[in-house]
Scaffold this active site. Structure first.
Site: not given
Ligand code: NAD
Length: 284
Positions: A169, A182
């Site tokens: 991130s 986080y």
């Molecule tokens: P999201 O909530 O849509 O997806 C998260 C996924 O992780 C889901 O499929 C959830 O079921 C899964 N998950 C959660 N706990 C789990 C576990 N214990 N075992 C297996 N799977 C698990 O969120 P996203 O935005 O798609 O996030 C995905 C990644 O991207 C994360 O690591 C997040 O920190 C990172 N990220 C997202 C953003 C953003 O703006 N959306 C920005 C920076 C980083």
């Protein structure tokens, strides 16, 4: 009249073949039934990889991702496992070996937030975020590295013995009040990724990270769902639009492919310029 280029005009090969950057590769994407993971899993499948769609809950959503990948002509199945459980991660990789024979690509993407003011943050909130975001990536990367070391380079498949992409991130770099657990997990991912990359590069294993900025997914609906929130968010994004999962997915396909073969231990920021300190565009 002879066609200018008979090799092209007479070909019966599928015209998309040249775009299948990941043909013959086997990929595992964690947290792949939502948001960024879903986008990445579908894109890897469209690029020719067979894909394991990991999820922890939401069977229907996981099955829909599997169907989308199959429609693109690749194999896929959904596997329910909590990435913070050592046993469940080991079982997930063992099944992948049975079903697909090996692992070439790991996208360690699963992640979550448990936000709280620091003085109110519970140990449970702290532990949950570290367990899933950091320990989950460690456990999955360890299984992947074991398989890469066992198998080694298969030149017909890839120049590398394996590729790991850690989903980090911009908060591996930008401090984030109210989200200390986080930001700590993402800062730790940065040095885990770099140290691991240094350790396994001599074995031709490539470890890199993607640092997304603000991407439109369920994790951060509060940041983009209303016009006021979206406008406030845009003050942080020089490029002037929110990111979509596809923006991250395209970067992941490239990082997983041999096109990035000399890219080792790097974080690719895909953030519309969020890490360019936009406040300094007019201030400072
Ligand atoms: P999201 O909530 O849509 O997806 C998260 C996924 O992780 C889901 O499929 C959830 O079921 C899964 N998950 C959660 N706990 C789990 C576990 N214990 N075992 C297996 N799977 C698990 O969120 P996203 O935005 O798609 O996030 C995905 C990644 O991207 C994360 O690591 C997040 O920190 C990172 N990220 C997202 C953003 C953003 O703006 N959306 C920005 C920076 C980083």
């Amino acid at each position: 009249m002879t066609p200018a280029n008979p090799a092209v005009t007479d070909s019966t090969a599928p015209p998309v073949a040249v775009h299948k950057l990941l043909s013959g590769q086997k990929a595992l994407v964690t947290g792949a039934n939502s948001g960024i993971g879903k986008g990445v899993a579908v894109a890897l499948g469209q690029a020719g990889a067979d894909v394991v769609v990991n999820f922890v809950d939401g069977d229907d959503a996981a099955n829909a991702v599997v169907e989308e990948i199959k429609k693109a002509g690749s194999r896929a199945y959904a596997h329910k496992a909590d990435v913070s459980s050592e046993e469940q991660v080991a079982a997930m990789f063992a099944r992948m070996k049975q079903e697909f024979g090996t692992t070439d690509i790991l996208v360690a993407n699963a992640g979550l937030q448990r936000d709280a003011a620091f003085h109110e943050m519970t140990l449970a909130q702290w532990n949950k975020v570290l367990d899933v975001n950091l320990t989950g990536q460690f456990l999955c990367a360890r299984e992947a590295v074991r398989e890469f070391l066992r198998r080694g380079v298969v030149p017909e498949v890839s120049c590398a013995a394996g590729k790991i992409i850690c989903m980090s991130s911009v908060h591996q770099e930008i401090p984030w009040a109210g989200h200390v657990n986080y930001a700590a997990s993402k800062g730790a991912i940065k040095l885990m990724m770099e140290s691991l990359a240094q350790e396994v590069a001599p074995k031709r294993i490539r470890v890199n990270a993607i640092a997304p900025g603000a991407i439109r997914t369920p994790i951060n609906t509060a940041a983009w769902q209303t016009k006021e929130a979206y406008d406030a968010l845009m003050t942080l994004v020089p490029y002037g639009r929110i990111g979509e999962p596809e923006d991250i997915a395209r970067a992941a396909v490239w990082l997983a492919s041999d096109h990035s073969d000399y890219v080792v231990g790097t974080t690719l920021y895909v953030d519309g310029g969020m890490t360019l300190y936009p406040g300094f565009a007019t201030g400072g």
